[in-house]
Design an enzyme around this catalytic site. Structure first.
Site, PDB file in Angstrom:
ATOM      1  N   MET A 187       0.846  -1.198   0.000  1.00 56.40           N
ATOM      2  CA  MET A 187       0.000   0.000   0.000  1.00 56.40           C
ATOM      3  C   MET A 187       0.882   1.249   0.000  1.00 56.40           C
ATOM      4  O   MET A 187       1.906   1.291   0.688  1.00 56.40           O
ATOM      5  CB  MET A 187      -0.924   0.009   1.218  1.00 56.40           C
TER       6      MET A 187
ATOM      7  N   CYS B 232      -0.759   4.690  -0.283  1.00 60.77           N
ATOM      8  CA  CYS B 232      -1.515   5.924  -0.039  1.00 60.77           C
ATOM      9  C   CYS B 232      -2.805   5.599   0.721  1.00 60.77           C
ATOM     10  O   CYS B 232      -3.146   4.437   0.923  1.00 60.77           O
ATOM     11  CB  CYS B 232      -1.844   6.632  -1.365  1.00 60.77           C
TER      12      CYS B 232
ATOM     13  N   CYS C  57      -5.203   3.396  -1.069  1.00 62.31           N
ATOM     14  CA  CYS C  57      -4.899   1.969  -0.953  1.00 62.31           C
ATOM     15  C   CYS C  57      -5.547   1.374   0.286  1.00 62.31           C
ATOM     16  O   CYS C  57      -6.058   0.246   0.262  1.00 62.31           O
ATOM     17  CB  CYS C  57      -3.378   1.755  -0.903  1.00 62.31           C
TER      18      CYS C  57
ATOM     19  N   TYR D 158      -2.347  -6.312  -3.254  1.00 63.84           N
ATOM     20  CA  TYR D 158      -1.351  -6.207  -2.190  1.00 63.84           C
ATOM     21  C   TYR D 158      -1.025  -7.606  -1.665  1.00 63.84           C
ATOM     22  O   TYR D 158      -1.571  -8.599  -2.110  1.00 63.84           O
ATOM     23  CB  TYR D 158      -1.867  -5.304  -1.062  1.00 63.84           C
TER      24      TYR D 158
ATOM     25  N   CYS E  99      19.685 -16.952 -16.535  1.00 62.76           N
ATOM     26  CA  CYS E  99      19.165 -16.919 -17.897  1.00 62.76           C
ATOM     27  C   CYS E  99      18.690 -15.533 -18.311  1.00 62.76           C
ATOM     28  O   CYS E  99      19.157 -14.972 -19.295  1.00 62.76           O
ATOM     29  CB  CYS E  99      18.032 -17.922 -18.065  1.00 62.76           C
TER      30      CYS E  99
ATOM     31  N   CYS F  42      21.045 -16.367 -21.198  1.00 63.24           N
ATOM     32  CA  CYS F  42      20.347 -16.587 -22.463  1.00 63.24           C
ATOM     33  C   CYS F  42      19.823 -15.309 -23.092  1.00 63.24           C
ATOM     34  O   CYS F  42      20.069 -15.041 -24.279  1.00 63.24           O
ATOM     35  CB  CYS F  42      19.169 -17.537 -22.247  1.00 63.24           C
TER      36      CYS F  42
ATOM     37  N   CYS G 141      14.324 -32.203 -57.375  1.00 63.17           N
ATOM     38  CA  CYS G 141      14.335 -31.016 -56.508  1.00 63.17           C
ATOM     39  C   CYS G 141      13.466 -31.189 -55.274  1.00 63.17           C
ATOM     40  O   CYS G 141      13.682 -30.516 -54.267  1.00 63.17           O
ATOM     41  CB  CYS G 141      13.892 -29.783 -57.291  1.00 63.17           C
ATOM     42  N   CYS G 142      12.466 -32.029 -55.331  1.00 61.93           N
ATOM     43  CA  CYS G 142      11.556 -32.186 -54.187  1.00 61.93           C
ATOM     44  C   CYS G 142      11.810 -33.476 -53.416  1.00 61.93           C
ATOM     45  O   CYS G 142      10.896 -34.048 -52.816  1.00 61.93           O
ATOM     46  CB  CYS G 142      10.104 -32.138 -54.659  1.00 61.93           C
TER      47      CYS G 142
END
Length: 551
Positions: A14, A16, A19, A68, A126, A131, A548-549
């Site tokens: 909190m 204020c 809050c 909170y 990481c 990473c 080709c395939c």
């Protein structure tokens, strides 16, 4: 009507008076709550009067719903016993991927979780110094390098670094964003998880101390990770050396850099800085970089890196390190001859050491190996019942994805009646150089040692239409199969974006998909993944004879 009972809480977060009103409204909506008194938002002390034995968890849930965090602080033992929710107390030492995966799973299983973190910020290696920063900077280095080194005719392009500090700040912004989104925000609304900053120490097998506070634990997880290890070289600790942690904090690109080491971290950072414009020299103790891999792979990779201007020297025995006149000098012996290397900076990437010191582990009976790493059984339990281990602190598979897997499994085994063994079948790994080195399963030597009757198929990238069209035919795909059942047992790939091919191979190994099945599948033309089909065909047919395939 039963006499109302007093419940005391401590609310944090909190800031204020608004809050306070918000938190109070949330508590007043909980059934059986008769009145709420919050002293002030500065100290968060709260007294809640309730009747009929309300569940304490409902009060904590209400505060969590307001954004909170609440902690029950009743001093009356009788009240504490009455209000107990009988949750298992699961205490986690560490704040990286293993710790968070364990915490999330433990929360799902209904435990009360405390994460105690010290050293690196939340997220561990990481996201902070591993990473994430390395991969984004590797991409930046690739963009810079390829703008001036592309293979296409009729196109002239150049690149230059105008603000290295801004580049590093962009990296840091990404680190902060992911730390918040993938760690802090993930658990902030889980009221059963509390994060405590401080150095933890085991007092007994069921008590942890942090910041002078004694925390009871039904089960404990050690997930404290590892840190860069320094080789025993005279003078090294007296110079301003870099590690992967400090290298990512540089605001000025070094003109020259000596990298000590020749494995994952060393090679990624060496190529990164070399492509940015540093003059890089790699000094590796073994006869080859990535010494656990085959000479065929490592020699080919070494050739590609040398073509980019990196100096790679192997068979190096470090003798001393010294610093003078703004330069760092490394004195080494190579084939019995003394050599001296000089650069503006030296980066140490020669291995990792566990974060296990001064934690009360050995005093509690937790056994470590001769390098100080945690010893854990196949269920991830240590030598002390109820204390588990996960992640880099085990010193085994030092990957963020295995750490997360182990953390989750450790939590399940600790908090549930049934216990599962850890399983690393078909574990994929990647070295993010360019070209990338990617592997899964066995190589030829491992297959031979296992007594498997195997054969291999090696497909140079020059036979993959996608690679030809992209004008990047560096590397190869190697598949290894068991001849007795046509099952894949391993693969090694050296290719740009070769890591993207790994998971279909890992899946085939894990679920016993035969090479013939891969060969008969339909692959989109002009994709790199078509290389797996071609490599599968290459076991029994010369790919030069294919159309080709791949038919």
């Amino acid at each position: 009507m039963a006499q109302p009972n007093l419940y005391k809480m401590k609310i944090s977060g909190m800031t204020c008076d608004s809050c306070v009103r918000h938190a109070k409204q949330k508590l007043e909506k909980v059934p059986s709550v008769e009145s709420v008194q919050i002293d002030s938002w500065q100290d968060g002390n709260t007294e809640v009067v309730f009747a009929n034995g309300i569940d304490a968890g409902k009060l904590v849930d209400a505060i969590a719903g307001a954004g909170y965090r609440a902690e029950i602080i009743n001093d009356n033992p009788e009240l504490n016993a009455t209000n107990s929710t009988n949750k298992q107390q699961f205490v986690i030492l560490g704040g990286g991927s293993a710790a968070f995966a364990a915490a999330i799973k433990a929360n799902e299983l209904g435990a009360s979780v405390k994460i105690i973190n010290d050293g690196l910020p939340i997220g561990g290696t990481c996201v902070n110094v591993g990473c994430v920063p390395s991969k984004t900077l590797l991409r930046a280095a690739e963009a810079y390098h390829k703008a001036a080194h592309h293979p296409f005719s009729g196109i002239q392009s150049t690149s230059r670094i105008t603000d290295f500090k801004a580049l590093m700040q962009q990296k840091q912004d990404l680190v902060l964003d992911l730390r918040q989104a993938k760690y802090v925000d993930i658990v902030k609304d889980l009221h059963n998880i509390e994060i405590i900053n401080g150095r933890a120490r085991l007092l007994t097998r069921d008590t942890v101390e942090v910041n002078g506070r004694k925390i009871p634990a039904d089960k404990i997880l050690i997930a404290t990770g590892a840190a860069p290890a320094l080789p025993d070289v005279p003078g090294l600790e007296d110079v301003d050396y870099l590690t992967n942690e400090s290298a990512f904090e540089l605001e000025k690109l070094p003109e020259s850099l000596i990298v000590l080491g020749g494995r994952y971290v060393a090679l990624e950072l060496a190529q990164l800085f070399n492509r940015f414009g540093s003059k890089v020299t790699v000094l590796q103790r073994s006869a080859r970089i990535l010494p656990t891999e085959t000479a065929e792979l490592t020699d080919t990779l070494s050739g590609f890196l040398r073509e980019e201007g990196m100096e790679i020297i192997t068979g190096v025995k470090l003798q001393a390190v010294e610093q003078s006149n703004g330069k760092i000098r490394v004195i080494a012996s190579i084939n019995g001859e003394e050599k001296r290397f000089e650069a503006e900076k030296v980066l140490v990437a020669t291995g990792r050491k566990p974060n296990t010191k001064n934690m009360g582990l050995e005093e509690t009976g937790v056994k470590l190996n001769d390098r100080g790493f945690l010893l854990a059984d196949e269920h991830l339990q240590t030598s002390v019942p109820g204390i588990y281990g996960a992640g880099d602190v085990l010193g085994e598979n030092m990957f963020v994805y295995t750490a997360a897997y182990e953390g989750k499994l450790a939590a399940e085994n600790a908090l549930q009646a049934e216990s599962r063994k850890r399983n690393y079948t078909a574990l994929p790994w990647v070295v993010f150089t360019d070209p990338q080195v990617a592997g899964v399963g066995m190589d030829e030597q491992q297959a031979q040692d296992a007594g498997i009757d195997f054969d291999t198929a090696i497909l140079p990238l020059e036979y993959i239409p996608r690679s030809l069209a992209a004008r990047d035919t560096r590397g190869f795909i190697k598949l290894i199969r068991n001849k007795s059942n046509d099952g894949l047992i391993g693969a090694r790939i050296l290719a740009a974006e070769g890591s993207e091919l790994l998971m279909q191979i890992a899946t085939a190994i894990r679920f016993n998909i035969k090479v013939s099945d891969l060969r008969d599948m339909l692959y989109p033309y002009l994709t790199l993944s078509e290389g797996i089909k071609l490599a599968a065909i290459a076991f029994d047919k010369d790919v030069k004879e294919l159309s080709c395939c791949a038919t």
